[in-house]
Design a protein around this motif. Sequence first.
Motif, PDB file in Angstrom:
ATOM      1  N   SER A 106      26.297  13.353   9.346  1.00  0.00           N
ATOM      2  CA  SER A 106      27.204  13.215   8.366  1.00  0.00           C
ATOM      3  C   SER A 106      27.036  13.829   7.011  1.00  0.00           C
ATOM      4  O   SER A 106      25.595  14.508   6.655  1.00  0.00           O
ATOM      5  N   GLU A 108      28.444  17.154   3.057  1.00  0.00           N
ATOM      6  CA  GLU A 108      29.375  17.534   2.276  1.00  0.00           C
ATOM      7  C   GLU A 108      29.599  19.171   3.041  1.00  0.00           C
ATOM      8  O   GLU A 108      28.781  19.568   3.439  1.00  0.00           O
ATOM      9  N   ASN A 146      37.680  14.829   8.273  1.00  0.00           N
ATOM     10  CA  ASN A 146      37.064  14.032   6.839  1.00  0.00           C
ATOM     11  C   ASN A 146      37.240  12.658   6.626  1.00  0.00           C
ATOM     12  O   ASN A 146      37.492  12.091   6.985  1.00  0.00           O
ATOM     13  N   LYS A 147      36.177  12.185   5.752  1.00  0.00           N
ATOM     14  CA  LYS A 147      36.241  10.523   5.793  1.00  0.00           C
ATOM     15  C   LYS A 147      36.871   9.625   4.654  1.00  0.00           C
ATOM     16  O   LYS A 147      36.976   8.900   5.483  1.00  0.00           O
ATOM     17  N   ASN A 148      37.457  11.134   3.938  1.00  0.00           N
ATOM     18  CA  ASN A 148      38.318  10.247   3.038  1.00  0.00           C
ATOM     19  C   ASN A 148      40.194  10.153   3.579  1.00  0.00           C
ATOM     20  O   ASN A 148      40.991   8.607   3.189  1.00  0.00           O
ATOM     21  N   ASN A 149      40.146  10.689   4.576  1.00  0.00           N
ATOM     22  CA  ASN A 149      41.497  10.113   5.075  1.00  0.00           C
ATOM     23  C   ASN A 149      41.432  10.593   7.076  1.00  0.00           C
ATOM     24  O   ASN A 149      42.624  10.479   7.704  1.00  0.00           O
ATOM     25  N   GLY A 181      41.281  19.169   3.050  1.00  0.00           N
ATOM     26  CA  GLY A 181      40.682  18.724   1.333  1.00  0.00           C
ATOM     27  C   GLY A 181      40.583  20.414   0.587  1.00  0.00           C
ATOM     28  O   GLY A 181      39.294  19.999   0.088  1.00  0.00           O
ATOM     29  N   ALA A 184      40.325  18.807  -3.172  1.00  0.00           N
ATOM     30  CA  ALA A 184      38.718  18.360  -3.850  1.00  0.00           C
ATOM     31  C   ALA A 184      37.989  19.385  -3.514  1.00  0.00           C
ATOM     32  O   ALA A 184      37.268  19.069  -4.674  1.00  0.00           O
ATOM     33  N   ILE A 187      34.168  17.967   0.205  1.00  0.00           N
ATOM     34  CA  ILE A 187      34.921  16.602   1.079  1.00  0.00           C
ATOM     35  C   ILE A 187      33.912  16.269   1.273  1.00  0.00           C
ATOM     36  O   ILE A 187      32.667  16.773   1.301  1.00  0.00           O
TER      37      ILE A 187
END
Length: 197
Positions: A106, A108, A146-149, A181, A184, A187
């Motif tokens: 993991s 960014e 993408n960890k956000n979605n 992403g 942002a 991400i």
Amino acid sequence: MGSAGKHRPKSRLTLILIASGVAVAVLAAGAWAMTAGGGSAESARAAQAATPPVAPQADPPRATPTRASRGEKRTPPPSPKPTKSNPKPKPKKKKAPDYRVISSGSCEASYYWQGQMTASGERFDPSELTAAHKTLPMGSKVRVTNKNNGRSVVVRINDRGPYAGGRCLDLSKAAMIEVKGTGAGVIPVRYQVLSRA
């Protein structure tokens, strides 16, 4: 007045005689036709054919369309259904290549889009699914999520970088669009280095 009543029975009698004479003449003509033709069925058919043909009945009149029926929408004709001899071809689904995960981690990820030469020697194309990494071999396939979605994309490593702290991948603009992403800019991602199974 008395003379008119006396003449009436004579005129009826004359009429009866004329009608009888006509009937006898028709019968005599039929008998003569039978004897002349030897009484065969052909002569009988000929006698019947001499009768006048009956006129065919006319078609019944068709209803005149009203103004309302002229303005109504007509239903379209049915579309032809594919026959068994010529079935509609089914679109072929692209089978996703089978990959085996070699390593994962993991970090960014950022993205870039400026036209430049990459470390692999090929011209950078922001519309291709590529990425830059500091140490992975050129041509490596990496699944980036993408960890956000939860959206993911498989990219090919063809460049070196990024050199900003905390980032391990620099995606092409097309790859960043795939994982949604671009808004942002940077991400949090989970990445998996892949090898074909």
